[in-house]
Design a protein around this motif. Sequence first.
Motif, PDB file in Angstrom:
ATOM      1  N   ARG A  82      60.470  53.529  67.034  1.00  0.00           N
ATOM      2  CA  ARG A  82      61.356  54.235  67.973  1.00  0.00           C
ATOM      3  C   ARG A  82      61.140  53.793  69.418  1.00  0.00           C
ATOM      4  O   ARG A  82      61.987  54.041  70.280  1.00  0.00           O
ATOM      5  N   THR A  83      60.015  53.135  69.727  1.00  0.00           N
ATOM      6  CA  THR A  83      59.714  52.708  71.100  1.00  0.00           C
ATOM      7  C   THR A  83      60.128  51.263  71.364  1.00  0.00           C
ATOM      8  O   THR A  83      60.007  50.805  72.497  1.00  0.00           O
ATOM      9  N   TRP A  84      60.599  50.559  70.352  1.00  0.00           N
ATOM     10  CA  TRP A  84      60.908  49.144  70.535  1.00  0.00           C
ATOM     11  C   TRP A  84      62.148  48.971  71.407  1.00  0.00           C
ATOM     12  O   TRP A  84      63.161  49.636  71.223  1.00  0.00           O
ATOM     13  N   ARG A  85      62.054  48.071  72.387  1.00  0.00           N
ATOM     14  CA  ARG A  85      63.191  47.723  73.241  1.00  0.00           C
ATOM     15  C   ARG A  85      63.232  46.207  73.382  1.00  0.00           C
ATOM     16  O   ARG A  85      62.333  45.597  73.964  1.00  0.00           O
ATOM     17  N   LEU A  86      64.253  45.602  72.850  1.00  0.00           N
ATOM     18  CA  LEU A  86      64.402  44.152  72.934  1.00  0.00           C
ATOM     19  C   LEU A  86      64.963  43.761  74.296  1.00  0.00           C
ATOM     20  O   LEU A  86      65.653  44.552  74.946  1.00  0.00           O
ATOM     21  N   PRO A  87      64.687  42.537  74.758  1.00  0.00           N
ATOM     22  CA  PRO A  87      65.149  42.117  76.089  1.00  0.00           C
ATOM     23  C   PRO A  87      66.673  42.048  76.181  1.00  0.00           C
ATOM     24  O   PRO A  87      67.357  41.679  75.216  1.00  0.00           O
ATOM     25  N   ARG A  88      67.187  42.392  77.349  1.00  0.00           N
ATOM     26  CA  ARG A  88      68.636  42.409  77.583  1.00  0.00           C
ATOM     27  C   ARG A  88      69.247  41.024  77.473  1.00  0.00           C
ATOM     28  O   ARG A  88      70.423  40.876  77.139  1.00  0.00           O
ATOM     29  N   SER A  89      68.452  39.997  77.718  1.00  0.00           N
ATOM     30  CA  SER A  89      68.969  38.629  77.684  1.00  0.00           C
ATOM     31  C   SER A  89      69.521  38.259  76.309  1.00  0.00           C
ATOM     32  O   SER A  89      70.388  37.378  76.199  1.00  0.00           O
ATOM     33  N   LEU A  90      69.041  38.927  75.247  1.00  0.00           N
ATOM     34  CA  LEU A  90      69.537  38.615  73.907  1.00  0.00           C
ATOM     35  C   LEU A  90      71.045  38.868  73.787  1.00  0.00           C
ATOM     36  O   LEU A  90      71.740  38.150  73.070  1.00  0.00           O
ATOM     37  N   VAL A  91      71.526  39.888  74.489  1.00  0.00           N
ATOM     38  CA  VAL A  91      72.959  40.196  74.432  1.00  0.00           C
ATOM     39  C   VAL A  91      73.764  39.060  75.040  1.00  0.00           C
ATOM     40  O   VAL A  91      74.812  38.649  74.499  1.00  0.00           O
ATOM     41  N   TRP A  92      73.290  38.514  76.159  1.00  0.00           N
ATOM     42  CA  TRP A  92      74.021  37.417  76.805  1.00  0.00           C
ATOM     43  C   TRP A  92      73.949  36.157  75.954  1.00  0.00           C
ATOM     44  O   TRP A  92      74.936  35.399  75.889  1.00  0.00           O
ATOM     45  N   TYR A  93      72.817  35.905  75.310  1.00  0.00           N
ATOM     46  CA  TYR A  93      72.728  34.770  74.385  1.00  0.00           C
ATOM     47  C   TYR A  93      73.761  34.924  73.266  1.00  0.00           C
ATOM     48  O   TYR A  93      74.397  33.949  72.849  1.00  0.00           O
ATOM     49  N   TYR A  94      73.905  36.153  72.799  1.00  0.00           N
ATOM     50  CA  TYR A  94      74.835  36.430  71.702  1.00  0.00           C
ATOM     51  C   TYR A  94      76.278  36.169  72.137  1.00  0.00           C
ATOM     52  O   TYR A  94      77.056  35.542  71.403  1.00  0.00           O
ATOM     53  N   LEU A  95      76.613  36.641  73.336  1.00  0.00           N
ATOM     54  CA  LEU A  95      77.971  36.428  73.846  1.00  0.00           C
ATOM     55  C   LEU A  95      78.262  34.943  74.049  1.00  0.00           C
ATOM     56  O   LEU A  95      79.350  34.454  73.712  1.00  0.00           O
ATOM     57  N   VAL A  96      77.298  34.217  74.602  1.00  0.00           N
ATOM     58  CA  VAL A  96      77.471  32.776  74.802  1.00  0.00           C
ATOM     59  C   VAL A  96      77.642  32.070  73.459  1.00  0.00           C
ATOM     60  O   VAL A  96      78.502  31.188  73.303  1.00  0.00           O
ATOM     61  N   ALA A  97      76.835  32.473  72.472  1.00  0.00           N
ATOM     62  CA  ALA A  97      76.928  31.859  71.145  1.00  0.00           C
ATOM     63  C   ALA A  97      78.292  32.134  70.507  1.00  0.00           C
ATOM     64  O   ALA A  97      78.894  31.236  69.899  1.00  0.00           O
ATOM     65  N   LEU A  98      78.806  33.351  70.667  1.00  0.00           N
ATOM     66  CA  LEU A  98      80.123  33.677  70.111  1.00  0.00           C
ATOM     67  C   LEU A  98      81.221  32.859  70.786  1.00  0.00           C
ATOM     68  O   LEU A  98      82.143  32.360  70.128  1.00  0.00           O
TER      69      LEU A  98
END
Length: 304
Positions: free
Chosen positions: A204-220
Amino acid sequence: MKLRWTSIAWSIVYLLLLLSLKSPLIVITSFFMLLPGLVLFTLLPIRSFIVHIIPVLVIVALLAGPAYVLLSIYFLIPSMLMGLAYKRRAAAFKAIAIGAGAILVEFLIMLLLSKALFDFNLSELIESTFNMTAAPLEGMSGETVAGSMGLTSDAIEQLSQLTVRLLPFTLSVCALVIAWVGHALARPTLASLGQVVPKLQPLRTWRLPRSLVWYYLVALLLSMFVGSGSGFLNTVLLNMIPMLGFCFMIQTASFFFFLAYERKWNAFIPIVLIIVMLFFQPLRIIGILDILFPLRDKISRSGR
């Protein structure tokens, strides 16, 4: 004396697990292969560890063959590296990452050596496996059962190529699962024997870095312009997009457990939500929103 009998017992468990690799149980037991070596290496000095392991490898060579000794060493190396991390009091996540990374590096080395020494072609092996699977589906009528299911020779070839190209993603997830299972089972085992091992932070405490979302958008976006193909960039995107999607599923699971903790829900509820997410993957957008926006802060304030 207790430690001596415990280490002998784990050596026997390791031997049984290694012998199970010759059976169909390999699909299940391979996920537990790190555990015995991890426990033994963490508990014992190196010399004692070798004394316990060598008889196991000799028996495996006699009963299963030299190839299974190599397979034993394949699982033994990440076990030793994770055990070394435990001895150095490294964080649990670092130990799991070391174990998973070792599994991936070993596989790549094994693949390169197989290609160089035996001209092994993984793509041909996968395609022949698909053909063998489709063969029993052939019917006596004009149209085969395999053909009616869309399993034509061209479709089988495309499916085998896709499987090969998705291998980095598949191996990464499997390596992480194997290392995590090893840690999850080894930690309470070692704790019962007086060996302190760091634990992972609650999900419940895990927080992934926000940069992953931008990587995902760029990949899409790149996948929309690049299109389909077998080039290097296509292969990278083919593995990158599902890997990031897998990360967002983990973040969504973390949010479900956080929400259950804050709202004092039954622990069974987030598990049900995670099962639903596995069948309805658009739910992972919750993980993306959890990364981008302070949803947890608002939930915590509203619960006060």
